[in-house]
Design a protein around this motif. Structure first.
Motif, mmCIF file in Angstrom:
data_model
loop_
_atom_site.group_PDB
_atom_site.id
_atom_site.type_symbol
_atom_site.label_atom_id
_atom_site.label_comp_id
_atom_site.label_asym_id
_atom_site.label_seq_id
_atom_site.Cartn_x
_atom_site.Cartn_y
_atom_site.Cartn_z
ATOM 1 N N PHE A 63 -0.530 11.747 -17.439
ATOM 2 C CA PHE A 63 -0.035 10.402 -17.720
ATOM 3 C C PHE A 63 0.227 10.218 -19.207
ATOM 4 C CE2 PHE A 63 -0.970 5.963 -18.847
ATOM 5 C CZ PHE A 63 0.058 5.342 -18.151
ATOM 6 N N LEU A 64 -0.706 10.673 -20.031
ATOM 7 C CA LEU A 64 -0.517 10.570 -21.483
ATOM 8 C C LEU A 64 0.651 11.425 -21.959
ATOM 9 C CD1 LEU A 64 -4.175 10.488 -22.798
ATOM 10 C CD2 LEU A 64 -2.517 8.633 -22.715
ATOM 11 N N LEU A 65 0.864 12.571 -21.336
ATOM 12 C CA LEU A 65 2.011 13.393 -21.678
ATOM 13 C C LEU A 65 3.314 12.658 -21.368
ATOM 14 C CD1 LEU A 65 3.099 16.183 -22.602
ATOM 15 C CD2 LEU A 65 3.159 16.780 -20.185
ATOM 16 N N GLY A 66 3.355 11.944 -20.247
ATOM 17 C CA GLY A 66 4.535 11.139 -19.918
ATOM 18 C C GLY A 66 4.755 10.023 -20.919
ATOM 19 N N CYS A 67 3.684 9.376 -21.343
ATOM 20 C CA CYS A 67 3.804 8.326 -22.368
ATOM 21 C C CYS A 67 4.295 8.896 -23.685
ATOM 22 C CB CYS A 67 2.456 7.630 -22.569
ATOM 23 S SG CYS A 67 1.937 6.591 -21.217
ATOM 24 N N ILE A 68 3.793 10.057 -24.063
ATOM 25 C CA ILE A 68 4.215 10.690 -25.307
ATOM 26 C C ILE A 68 5.681 11.091 -25.234
ATOM 27 C CG2 ILE A 68 3.907 12.766 -26.729
ATOM 28 C CD1 ILE A 68 0.886 12.546 -26.030
ATOM 29 N N ALA A 69 6.104 11.651 -24.110
ATOM 30 C CA ALA A 69 7.506 12.045 -23.961
ATOM 31 C C ALA A 69 8.426 10.834 -24.016
ATOM 32 C CB ALA A 69 7.701 12.801 -22.648
ATOM 33 N N SER A 70 8.019 9.749 -23.386
ATOM 34 C CA SER A 70 8.840 8.541 -23.400
ATOM 35 C C SER A 70 8.914 7.940 -24.793
ATOM 36 C CB SER A 70 8.279 7.513 -22.417
ATOM 37 O OG SER A 70 9.028 6.336 -22.458
ATOM 38 N N SER A 71 7.811 7.920 -25.514
ATOM 39 C CA SER A 71 7.852 7.372 -26.867
ATOM 40 C C SER A 71 8.648 8.282 -27.799
ATOM 41 C CB SER A 71 6.442 7.148 -27.409
ATOM 42 O OG SER A 71 5.760 8.359 -27.540
ATOM 43 N N PHE A 72 8.629 9.586 -27.546
ATOM 44 C CA PHE A 72 9.443 10.508 -28.342
ATOM 45 C C PHE A 72 10.928 10.258 -28.125
ATOM 46 C CE2 PHE A 72 11.578 14.681 -28.787
ATOM 47 C CZ PHE A 72 11.387 14.861 -30.144
ATOM 48 N N VAL A 73 11.314 10.036 -26.882
ATOM 49 C CA VAL A 73 12.716 9.734 -26.579
ATOM 50 C C VAL A 73 13.118 8.409 -27.233
ATOM 51 C CG1 VAL A 73 14.303 9.120 -24.716
ATOM 52 C CG2 VAL A 73 12.822 11.100 -24.476
ATOM 53 N N ALA A 74 12.251 7.407 -27.166
ATOM 54 C CA ALA A 74 12.554 6.119 -27.796
ATOM 55 C C ALA A 74 12.613 6.248 -29.321
ATOM 56 C CB ALA A 74 11.507 5.082 -27.400
ATOM 57 N N TRP A 75 11.740 7.067 -29.889
ATOM 58 C CA TRP A 75 11.768 7.282 -31.327
ATOM 59 C C TRP A 75 13.049 7.973 -31.750
ATOM 60 C CZ3 TRP A 75 11.370 12.071 -33.981
ATOM 61 C CH2 TRP A 75 11.258 11.946 -35.372
ATOM 62 N N LEU A 76 13.493 8.982 -30.982
ATOM 63 C CA LEU A 76 14.752 9.644 -31.298
ATOM 64 C C LEU A 76 15.923 8.669 -31.211
ATOM 65 C CD1 LEU A 76 14.508 13.145 -29.590
ATOM 66 C CD2 LEU A 76 14.506 12.626 -32.028
ATOM 67 N N GLY A 77 15.884 7.759 -30.241
ATOM 68 C CA GLY A 77 16.933 6.753 -30.113
ATOM 69 C C GLY A 77 16.959 5.802 -31.289
#
Length: 90
Positions: free
Chosen positions: A11-25
């Motif tokens: 679950f935390l890995l999914g949160c990290i991946a999503s925040s990484f995508v949002a940060w790149l955006g």
């Protein structure tokens, strides 16, 4: 206890991946469109998984509550990761 820690880590890995995508955006205007494409494709895949649950669930060998819990966890990880990046100011 092992299973809870293992699922929590995913679950935390999914949160990290999503925040990484949002940060790149938020990093570059050209990546902003890519971010939205990734989020739209993720929610489309979740909607497709929700619609085709009777066909997918036996293939994954999951019970009905486990399957829906998995879908809820994926959706909340996507939302929480993106919201965290937005709240931090990225």
């Amino acid at each position: 206890m092992d299973k809870a820690v293992h699922l929590g880590a995913w679950f935390l890995l999914g949160c990290i991946a999503s925040s990484f995508v949002a940060w790149l955006g938020a990093l570059h205007p050209a990546l902003f469109r890519v971010m939205w494409v990734i989020y739209i494709m993720s929610f489309a895949a979740l909607a497709l998984a929700l619609v085709t649950d009777d066909a997918v669930r036996p293939f994954l060998k999951l019970s009905e509550p486990d399957y829906y819990a998995l879908l809820i966890a994926i959706a909340s990880a996507i939302v929480l990761g993106g919201m965290l990046s937005w709240l931090i100011g990225g």
